[in-house]
Design an enzyme around this catalytic site. Structure first.
Site, PDB file in Angstrom:
ATOM      1  N   ARG A 104      -9.240   4.340  22.599  1.00  0.00           N
ATOM      2  CA  ARG A 104      -8.417   4.120  23.794  1.00  0.00           C
ATOM      3  C   ARG A 104      -7.085   3.567  23.314  1.00  0.00           C
ATOM      4  O   ARG A 104      -7.047   2.472  22.733  1.00  0.00           O
ATOM      5  CB  ARG A 104      -9.101   3.160  24.771  1.00  0.00           C
ATOM      6  CG  ARG A 104      -8.210   2.788  25.938  1.00  0.00           C
ATOM      7  CD  ARG A 104      -8.934   2.136  27.080  1.00  0.00           C
ATOM      8  NE  ARG A 104      -9.695   3.118  27.852  1.00  0.00           N
ATOM      9  CZ  ARG A 104     -10.213   2.894  29.056  1.00  0.00           C
ATOM     10  NH1 ARG A 104     -10.045   1.718  29.637  1.00  0.00           N
ATOM     11  NH2 ARG A 104     -10.900   3.830  29.685  1.00  0.00           N
ATOM     12  N   HIS A 131      -7.203  11.513  30.145  1.00  0.00           N
ATOM     13  CA  HIS A 131      -8.465  10.746  30.172  1.00  0.00           C
ATOM     14  C   HIS A 131      -9.603  11.770  30.327  1.00  0.00           C
ATOM     15  O   HIS A 131     -10.293  11.801  31.347  1.00  0.00           O
ATOM     16  CB  HIS A 131      -8.429   9.750  31.333  1.00  0.00           C
ATOM     17  CG  HIS A 131      -9.501   8.706  31.305  1.00  0.00           C
ATOM     18  ND1 HIS A 131     -10.387   8.573  30.242  1.00  0.00           N
ATOM     19  CD2 HIS A 131      -9.848   7.730  32.202  1.00  0.00           C
ATOM     20  CE1 HIS A 131     -11.206   7.556  30.492  1.00  0.00           C
ATOM     21  NE2 HIS A 131     -10.899   7.044  31.676  1.00  0.00           N
ATOM     22  N   GLN A 134     -13.383  10.952  31.456  1.00  0.00           N
ATOM     23  CA  GLN A 134     -13.503  10.650  32.884  1.00  0.00           C
ATOM     24  C   GLN A 134     -13.685  11.941  33.687  1.00  0.00           C
ATOM     25  O   GLN A 134     -14.520  12.031  34.588  1.00  0.00           O
ATOM     26  CB  GLN A 134     -12.219   9.927  33.355  1.00  0.00           C
ATOM     27  CG  GLN A 134     -12.169   9.667  34.847  1.00  0.00           C
ATOM     28  CD  GLN A 134     -13.163   8.616  35.282  1.00  0.00           C
ATOM     29  OE1 GLN A 134     -13.234   7.545  34.702  1.00  0.00           O
ATOM     30  NE2 GLN A 134     -13.962   8.911  36.311  1.00  0.00           N
ATOM     31  N   ASP A 226      -6.138   7.267  42.218  1.00  0.00           N
ATOM     32  CA  ASP A 226      -6.204   6.332  41.090  1.00  0.00           C
ATOM     33  C   ASP A 226      -5.141   5.251  41.331  1.00  0.00           C
ATOM     34  O   ASP A 226      -4.313   5.377  42.250  1.00  0.00           O
ATOM     35  CB  ASP A 226      -5.962   7.094  39.766  1.00  0.00           C
ATOM     36  CG  ASP A 226      -6.120   6.214  38.526  1.00  0.00           C
ATOM     37  OD1 ASP A 226      -6.713   5.124  38.635  1.00  0.00           O
ATOM     38  OD2 ASP A 226      -5.638   6.610  37.439  1.00  0.00           O
ATOM     39  N   CYS A 266     -11.573   7.015  39.828  1.00  0.00           N
ATOM     40  CA  CYS A 266     -12.135   6.750  38.504  1.00  0.00           C
ATOM     41  C   CYS A 266     -12.555   5.290  38.344  1.00  0.00           C
ATOM     42  O   CYS A 266     -13.379   4.979  37.496  1.00  0.00           O
ATOM     43  CB  CYS A 266     -11.136   7.149  37.418  1.00  0.00           C
ATOM     44  SG  CYS A 266      -9.578   6.249  37.532  1.00  0.00           S
ATOM     45  N   ARG A 294     -20.528   8.641  34.199  1.00  0.00           N
ATOM     46  CA  ARG A 294     -19.826   8.458  32.921  1.00  0.00           C
ATOM     47  C   ARG A 294     -20.844   8.398  31.789  1.00  0.00           C
ATOM     48  O   ARG A 294     -20.626   8.938  30.709  1.00  0.00           O
ATOM     49  CB  ARG A 294     -18.982   7.157  32.927  1.00  0.00           C
ATOM     50  CG  ARG A 294     -17.818   7.116  33.898  1.00  0.00           C
ATOM     51  CD  ARG A 294     -16.746   8.135  33.582  1.00  0.00           C
ATOM     52  NE  ARG A 294     -16.256   8.085  32.219  1.00  0.00           N
ATOM     53  CZ  ARG A 294     -15.310   7.266  31.772  1.00  0.00           C
ATOM     54  NH1 ARG A 294     -14.722   6.419  32.581  1.00  0.00           N
ATOM     55  NH2 ARG A 294     -14.910   7.307  30.500  1.00  0.00           N
TER      56      ARG A 294
HETATM   57  N1   CP Z   1     -12.596   4.709  34.668  1.00  0.00           N
HETATM   58  C1   CP Z   1     -12.475   4.058  33.497  1.00  0.00           C
HETATM   59  O1   CP Z   1     -12.118   4.629  32.451  1.00  0.00           O
HETATM   60  O2   CP Z   1     -12.778   2.737  33.584  1.00  0.00           O
HETATM   61  P1   CP Z   1     -12.652   1.647  32.424  1.00  0.00           P
HETATM   62  O3   CP Z   1     -11.177   1.351  32.253  1.00  0.00           O
HETATM   63  O4   CP Z   1     -13.399   0.465  32.971  1.00  0.00           O
HETATM   64  O5   CP Z   1     -13.243   2.182  31.169  1.00  0.00           O
HETATM   65  N1  NVA Z   2      -4.723   5.482  35.194  1.00  0.00           N
HETATM   66  C1  NVA Z   2      -5.497   4.308  34.893  1.00  0.00           C
HETATM   67  C2  NVA Z   2      -6.917   4.676  34.631  1.00  0.00           C
HETATM   68  C3  NVA Z   2      -7.831   3.533  34.299  1.00  0.00           C
HETATM   69  C4  NVA Z   2      -9.236   3.977  34.015  1.00  0.00           C
HETATM   70  C5  NVA Z   2      -4.888   3.600  33.688  1.00  0.00           C
HETATM   71  O1  NVA Z   2      -4.463   4.290  32.737  1.00  0.00           O
HETATM   72  O2  NVA Z   2      -4.808   2.374  33.699  1.00  0.00           O
END
Ligand code: CP
Ligand code: NVA
Length: 308
Positions: A104, A131, A134, A226, A266, A294
Protein backbone atom coordinates in the site's frame (compact mmCIF):
# COMPACT_ATOMS: atom_id res chain seq x y z
CA UNK A 1 7.25 -15.22 -15.49
CA UNK A 2 5.86 -13.64 -12.33
CA UNK A 3 2.41 -12.11 -12.44
CA UNK A 4 1.83 -8.75 -10.70
CA UNK A 5 -1.52 -7.19 -9.83
CA UNK A 6 -0.90 -3.46 -10.04
CA UNK A 7 -3.89 -2.47 -12.17
CA UNK A 8 -7.24 -4.08 -13.01
CA UNK A 9 -5.89 -4.37 -16.53
CA UNK A 10 -3.32 -6.94 -15.26
CA UNK A 11 -6.18 -9.39 -14.60
CA UNK A 12 -8.32 -8.44 -17.58
CA UNK A 13 -8.41 -12.01 -18.91
CA UNK A 14 -8.54 -13.75 -15.49
CA UNK A 15 -11.14 -11.55 -13.77
CA UNK A 16 -14.23 -13.75 -14.32
CA UNK A 17 -12.30 -16.82 -13.10
CA UNK A 18 -10.96 -15.00 -10.03
CA UNK A 19 -14.50 -13.83 -9.13
CA UNK A 20 -15.87 -17.36 -9.51
CA UNK A 21 -12.99 -18.82 -7.47
CA UNK A 22 -13.68 -16.29 -4.69
CA UNK A 23 -17.36 -17.27 -4.64
CA UNK A 24 -16.36 -20.95 -4.55
CA UNK A 25 -13.84 -20.38 -1.73
CA UNK A 26 -16.51 -18.56 0.28
CA UNK A 27 -18.92 -21.48 -0.22
CA UNK A 28 -16.30 -24.00 0.85
CA UNK A 29 -15.43 -22.04 3.94
CA UNK A 30 -19.09 -21.77 4.88
CA UNK A 31 -19.35 -25.57 4.47
CA UNK A 32 -16.40 -25.96 6.86
CA UNK A 33 -14.08 -27.44 4.20
CA UNK A 34 -11.10 -25.46 5.39
CA UNK A 35 -8.27 -27.92 4.85
CA UNK A 36 -9.03 -28.23 1.10
CA UNK A 37 -8.13 -24.59 0.71
CA UNK A 38 -4.58 -24.89 2.06
CA UNK A 39 -2.91 -24.37 -1.31
CA UNK A 40 -0.23 -22.00 0.05
CA UNK A 41 1.23 -24.17 2.81
CA UNK A 42 4.62 -22.89 3.97
CA UNK A 43 4.36 -19.83 1.71
CA UNK A 44 5.08 -16.34 3.05
CA UNK A 45 3.67 -12.96 2.13
CA UNK A 46 5.30 -9.61 2.97
CA UNK A 47 2.85 -6.72 3.38
CA UNK A 48 4.25 -3.18 3.34
CA UNK A 49 1.70 -0.56 4.42
CA UNK A 50 2.72 3.10 4.09
CA UNK A 51 -0.85 4.15 4.96
CA UNK A 52 -3.36 2.92 7.57
CA UNK A 53 -5.63 -0.03 6.78
CA UNK A 54 -8.24 -2.15 8.54
CA UNK A 55 -9.89 -4.31 5.86
CA UNK A 56 -7.02 -4.84 3.45
CA UNK A 57 -4.46 -5.66 6.11
CA UNK A 58 -6.67 -8.01 8.14
CA UNK A 59 -8.20 -9.77 5.10
CA UNK A 60 -4.80 -10.47 3.53
CA UNK A 61 -3.37 -11.69 6.83
CA UNK A 62 -6.33 -13.98 7.55
CA UNK A 63 -6.40 -15.11 3.89
CA UNK A 64 -2.78 -16.29 4.11
CA UNK A 65 -3.52 -18.15 7.37
CA UNK A 66 -6.58 -19.85 5.86
CA UNK A 67 -4.55 -20.83 2.77
CA UNK A 68 -1.96 -22.47 5.04
CA UNK A 69 0.71 -19.76 4.69
CA UNK A 70 2.02 -16.84 6.71
CA UNK A 71 1.80 -13.04 6.32
CA UNK A 72 4.20 -10.44 7.72
CA UNK A 73 2.91 -6.91 8.32
CA UNK A 74 5.70 -4.40 7.67
CA UNK A 75 5.45 -0.72 8.49
CA UNK A 76 8.06 1.47 6.74
CA UNK A 77 8.57 3.16 10.13
CA UNK A 78 10.08 -0.07 11.48
CA UNK A 79 11.97 -0.99 8.31
CA UNK A 80 15.23 0.35 6.92
CA UNK A 81 13.00 1.78 4.17
CA UNK A 82 12.09 4.47 6.71
CA UNK A 83 15.80 5.29 7.14
CA UNK A 84 16.51 5.71 3.45
CA UNK A 85 17.04 2.21 2.03
CA UNK A 86 15.62 2.34 -1.48
CA UNK A 87 12.40 0.64 -2.54
CA UNK A 88 14.41 -1.16 -5.25
CA UNK A 89 16.85 -2.68 -2.74
CA UNK A 90 13.94 -3.52 -0.42
CA UNK A 91 12.22 -5.34 -3.31
CA UNK A 92 15.37 -7.34 -4.11
CA UNK A 93 15.92 -8.36 -0.49
CA UNK A 94 12.30 -9.29 0.28
CA UNK A 95 12.19 -11.38 -2.93
CA UNK A 96 14.88 -13.63 -1.40
CA UNK A 97 12.60 -14.45 1.56
CA UNK A 98 8.95 -14.34 0.56
CA UNK A 99 6.67 -15.64 -2.20
CA UNK A 100 4.81 -12.37 -2.89
CA UNK A 101 4.69 -8.75 -1.73
CA UNK A 102 1.53 -6.76 -0.95
CA UNK A 103 2.16 -3.01 -1.02
CA UNK A 104 0.00 0.00 0.00
CA UNK A 105 1.81 3.07 -1.29
CA UNK A 106 1.34 6.82 -1.45
CA UNK A 107 2.79 7.02 -4.94
CA UNK A 108 2.04 4.85 -7.96
CA UNK A 109 5.66 5.33 -9.15
CA UNK A 110 6.89 3.61 -5.98
CA UNK A 111 4.52 0.70 -6.69
CA UNK A 112 5.97 0.37 -10.19
CA UNK A 113 9.52 0.57 -8.89
CA UNK A 114 8.88 -2.16 -6.33
CA UNK A 115 7.30 -4.38 -8.98
CA UNK A 116 10.14 -3.77 -11.42
CA UNK A 117 12.77 -4.80 -8.87
CA UNK A 118 10.97 -7.66 -7.13
CA UNK A 119 11.41 -11.14 -8.56
CA UNK A 120 8.23 -12.29 -6.80
CA UNK A 121 4.68 -11.09 -7.62
CA UNK A 122 3.63 -7.67 -6.31
CA UNK A 123 0.01 -6.96 -5.38
CA UNK A 124 -1.28 -3.38 -5.19
CA UNK A 125 -3.08 -2.92 -1.87
CA UNK A 126 -4.00 0.67 -2.90
CA UNK A 127 -1.98 3.56 -4.26
CA UNK A 128 -2.95 6.99 -5.57
CA UNK A 129 -3.96 5.49 -8.92
CA UNK A 130 -5.82 2.23 -8.25
CA UNK A 131 -7.25 -0.18 -5.66
CA UNK A 132 -7.70 -3.39 -7.68
CA UNK A 133 -8.17 -5.87 -4.78
CA UNK A 134 -11.13 -3.82 -3.56
CA UNK A 135 -12.77 -4.04 -6.95
CA UNK A 136 -12.40 -7.84 -7.21
CA UNK A 137 -14.38 -8.07 -3.93
CA UNK A 138 -16.91 -5.50 -5.19
CA UNK A 139 -17.59 -7.35 -8.43
CA UNK A 140 -17.88 -10.61 -6.49
CA UNK A 141 -20.47 -8.93 -4.22
CA UNK A 142 -22.48 -7.59 -7.16
CA UNK A 143 -22.46 -11.02 -8.80
CA UNK A 144 -23.71 -12.64 -5.57
CA UNK A 145 -26.48 -10.10 -5.14
CA UNK A 146 -27.57 -9.71 -8.77
CA UNK A 147 -26.59 -13.07 -10.24
CA UNK A 148 -24.75 -11.47 -13.15
CA UNK A 149 -22.54 -8.52 -14.04
CA UNK A 150 -22.89 -7.83 -17.77
CA UNK A 151 -25.73 -5.48 -18.64
CA UNK A 152 -26.05 -3.86 -15.18
CA UNK A 153 -25.71 -0.12 -14.58
CA UNK A 154 -23.34 1.04 -11.84
CA UNK A 155 -23.43 4.68 -10.71
CA UNK A 156 -20.41 6.00 -8.83
CA UNK A 157 -21.05 9.36 -7.17
CA UNK A 158 -18.13 11.39 -5.83
CA UNK A 159 -14.39 11.66 -6.30
CA UNK A 160 -12.71 10.20 -9.41
CA UNK A 161 -10.09 8.61 -7.15
CA UNK A 162 -8.16 5.30 -6.96
CA UNK A 163 -11.33 3.30 -6.20
CA UNK A 164 -13.23 5.00 -9.04
CA UNK A 165 -10.38 4.32 -11.50
CA UNK A 166 -10.28 0.60 -10.72
CA UNK A 167 -14.06 0.30 -10.61
CA UNK A 168 -14.33 1.95 -14.03
CA UNK A 169 -11.84 -0.55 -15.49
CA UNK A 170 -13.45 -3.50 -13.70
CA UNK A 171 -16.94 -2.57 -14.91
CA UNK A 172 -15.69 -2.22 -18.48
CA UNK A 173 -13.97 -5.63 -18.33
CA UNK A 174 -17.14 -7.43 -17.14
CA UNK A 175 -19.49 -5.54 -19.47
CA UNK A 176 -21.26 -3.36 -16.88
CA UNK A 177 -22.23 0.24 -17.70
CA UNK A 178 -20.20 2.64 -15.55
CA UNK A 179 -21.53 6.15 -14.86
CA UNK A 180 -19.54 8.52 -12.69
CA UNK A 181 -20.98 11.81 -11.38
CA UNK A 182 -18.19 14.03 -10.06
CA UNK A 183 -17.43 17.73 -9.74
CA UNK A 184 -15.50 19.35 -12.57
CA UNK A 185 -11.78 18.72 -12.10
CA UNK A 186 -12.34 15.50 -10.12
CA UNK A 187 -12.84 13.10 -13.03
CA UNK A 188 -11.10 9.70 -13.10
CA UNK A 189 -7.58 9.51 -14.54
CA UNK A 190 -7.54 10.47 -18.25
CA UNK A 191 -5.35 7.61 -19.51
CA UNK A 192 -7.31 5.01 -17.53
CA UNK A 193 -10.58 6.50 -18.83
CA UNK A 194 -9.34 6.09 -22.40
CA UNK A 195 -8.34 2.51 -21.63
CA UNK A 196 -11.70 1.76 -19.95
CA UNK A 197 -13.64 3.18 -22.90
CA UNK A 198 -11.70 0.95 -25.27
CA UNK A 199 -12.34 -2.13 -23.11
CA UNK A 200 -16.04 -1.17 -22.74
CA UNK A 201 -16.28 -0.97 -26.50
CA UNK A 202 -15.07 -4.58 -26.73
CA UNK A 203 -17.37 -5.82 -23.94
CA UNK A 204 -20.41 -3.91 -25.21
CA UNK A 205 -20.76 -1.57 -22.22
CA UNK A 206 -20.48 2.18 -21.58
CA UNK A 207 -18.25 4.53 -19.60
CA UNK A 208 -20.02 7.86 -18.99
CA UNK A 209 -18.61 10.84 -17.08
CA UNK A 210 -21.16 13.41 -15.96
CA UNK A 211 -21.40 16.20 -13.39
CA UNK A 212 -25.05 15.42 -12.68
CA UNK A 213 -25.63 12.84 -9.86
CA UNK A 214 -29.28 12.31 -10.93
CA UNK A 215 -28.24 11.41 -14.49
CA UNK A 216 -25.74 8.86 -13.12
CA UNK A 217 -28.08 7.30 -10.56
CA UNK A 218 -31.18 7.13 -12.83
CA UNK A 219 -32.27 3.45 -13.04
CA UNK A 220 -28.96 2.25 -11.60
CA UNK A 221 -28.63 -1.30 -10.24
CA UNK A 222 -25.67 -0.32 -8.06
CA UNK A 223 -24.96 3.03 -6.37
CA UNK A 224 -21.38 3.36 -5.11
CA UNK A 225 -19.52 6.10 -3.31
CA UNK A 226 -16.20 6.64 -1.53
CA UNK A 227 -14.68 9.31 0.71
CA UNK A 228 -14.26 12.88 -0.53
CA UNK A 229 -10.78 13.12 1.02
CA UNK A 230 -8.56 10.14 0.30
CA UNK A 231 -5.40 9.34 2.25
CA UNK A 232 -2.80 11.76 0.95
CA UNK A 233 -5.36 14.49 -0.01
CA UNK A 234 -5.75 15.85 3.51
CA UNK A 235 -4.37 19.32 2.75
CA UNK A 236 -7.26 19.85 0.27
CA UNK A 237 -9.88 18.93 2.87
CA UNK A 238 -11.55 22.34 3.25
CA UNK A 239 -11.94 22.88 -0.50
CA UNK A 240 -13.17 19.35 -1.10
CA UNK A 241 -15.87 19.63 1.60
CA UNK A 242 -17.46 22.48 -0.36
CA UNK A 243 -17.00 21.07 -3.88
CA UNK A 244 -18.40 17.62 -3.07
CA UNK A 245 -21.43 18.72 -1.03
CA UNK A 246 -23.88 18.34 -3.97
CA UNK A 247 -22.57 14.79 -4.48
CA UNK A 248 -23.82 13.29 -1.23
CA UNK A 249 -25.60 9.93 -1.61
CA UNK A 250 -28.83 10.49 0.35
CA UNK A 251 -32.43 9.30 0.28
CA UNK A 252 -33.42 11.97 -2.22
CA UNK A 253 -30.75 10.87 -4.70
CA UNK A 254 -31.27 7.10 -4.44
CA UNK A 255 -34.99 7.54 -5.28
CA UNK A 256 -33.77 7.75 -8.88
CA UNK A 257 -32.13 4.30 -8.76
CA UNK A 258 -34.00 1.04 -9.44
CA UNK A 259 -36.14 0.03 -6.41
CA UNK A 260 -33.93 -3.05 -5.83
CA UNK A 261 -30.64 -1.14 -6.21
CA UNK A 262 -27.74 -2.03 -3.93
CA UNK A 263 -25.64 0.57 -2.13
CA UNK A 264 -21.88 -0.02 -1.94
CA UNK A 265 -18.93 1.75 -0.29
CA UNK A 266 -15.39 0.40 0.01
CA UNK A 267 -15.29 1.77 3.61
CA UNK A 268 -14.19 3.45 5.80
CA UNK A 269 -17.22 5.75 5.40
CA UNK A 270 -17.64 9.28 6.63
CA UNK A 271 -21.28 9.14 7.62
CA UNK A 272 -23.09 12.42 7.01
CA UNK A 273 -20.61 13.47 4.31
CA UNK A 274 -20.47 11.27 1.18
CA UNK A 275 -23.36 9.10 2.44
CA UNK A 276 -26.13 9.56 4.99
CA UNK A 277 -26.93 7.04 7.75
CA UNK A 278 -30.34 6.48 6.14
CA UNK A 279 -28.70 5.11 2.98
CA UNK A 280 -25.70 3.21 4.42
CA UNK A 281 -27.91 1.56 7.08
CA UNK A 282 -30.80 0.86 4.69
CA UNK A 283 -31.94 -2.56 3.49
CA UNK A 284 -30.37 -1.80 0.11
CA UNK A 285 -26.91 -1.40 1.64
CA UNK A 286 -24.51 -4.33 1.23
CA UNK A 287 -21.41 -2.65 2.65
CA UNK A 288 -20.64 -5.31 5.27
CA UNK A 289 -21.05 -8.23 2.84
CA UNK A 290 -18.74 -6.23 0.57
CA UNK A 291 -16.21 -5.88 3.41
CA UNK A 292 -16.45 -9.61 4.20
CA UNK A 293 -15.84 -10.45 0.57
CA UNK A 294 -12.44 -8.77 0.75
CA UNK A 295 -11.29 -11.94 2.56
CA UNK A 296 -12.66 -14.37 -0.03
CA UNK A 297 -11.40 -12.21 -2.90
CA UNK A 298 -7.89 -11.95 -1.39
CA UNK A 299 -7.78 -15.75 -1.12
CA UNK A 300 -8.68 -16.13 -4.80
CA UNK A 301 -6.13 -13.46 -5.79
CA UNK A 302 -3.34 -15.06 -3.71
CA UNK A 303 -4.15 -18.56 -4.96
CA UNK A 304 -3.96 -17.28 -8.54
CA UNK A 305 -0.87 -15.09 -8.21
CA UNK A 306 1.44 -17.14 -5.99
CA UNK A 307 2.81 -20.19 -7.80
CA UNK A 308 1.79 -23.47 -6.17
N1 CP B 1 -11.51 -0.55 1.78
C1 CP B 1 -10.26 -0.60 2.25
O1 CP B 1 -9.27 -0.79 1.51
O2 CP B 1 -10.18 -0.42 3.60
P1 CP B 1 -8.85 -0.32 4.48
O3 CP B 1 -8.25 1.04 4.21
O4 CP B 1 -9.36 -0.44 5.89
O5 CP B 1 -7.92 -1.41 4.10
N1 NVA C 1 -10.07 6.41 -1.72
C1 NVA C 1 -9.78 6.00 -0.38
C2 NVA C 1 -9.97 4.53 -0.23
C3 NVA C 1 -9.69 3.97 1.14
C4 NVA C 1 -9.88 2.48 1.21
C5 NVA C 1 -8.35 6.40 -0.03
O1 NVA C 1 -7.46 6.26 -0.90
O2 NVA C 1 -8.12 6.86 1.08
Amino acid sequence: MKKDLISMVDIKEDLPDIINLAIEMKRRQQMGEREIQQVLKNRSLAMIFEKPSTRTRVSFEVAMTQLGGHALYLSPRDMQLGRGETIADTAKVLSRYVDAIVYRAYKHEMMLELAENATVPVINALDDMEHPCQIVADLMTIKEKKGELAGLKLAYVGDGNNVANSLMLGAAIVGMDFYIACPEGYEPDKDLTGMAKKIANESGSKVVITHDPVEAVKDADVVYTDVWVSMGDEEEKEKRMKVFKPYQVNEELVKHAKPNYIFMHCLPAHRGLEVTNEVIDSRNSVVFDEAENRLHAQKAILARIIKH
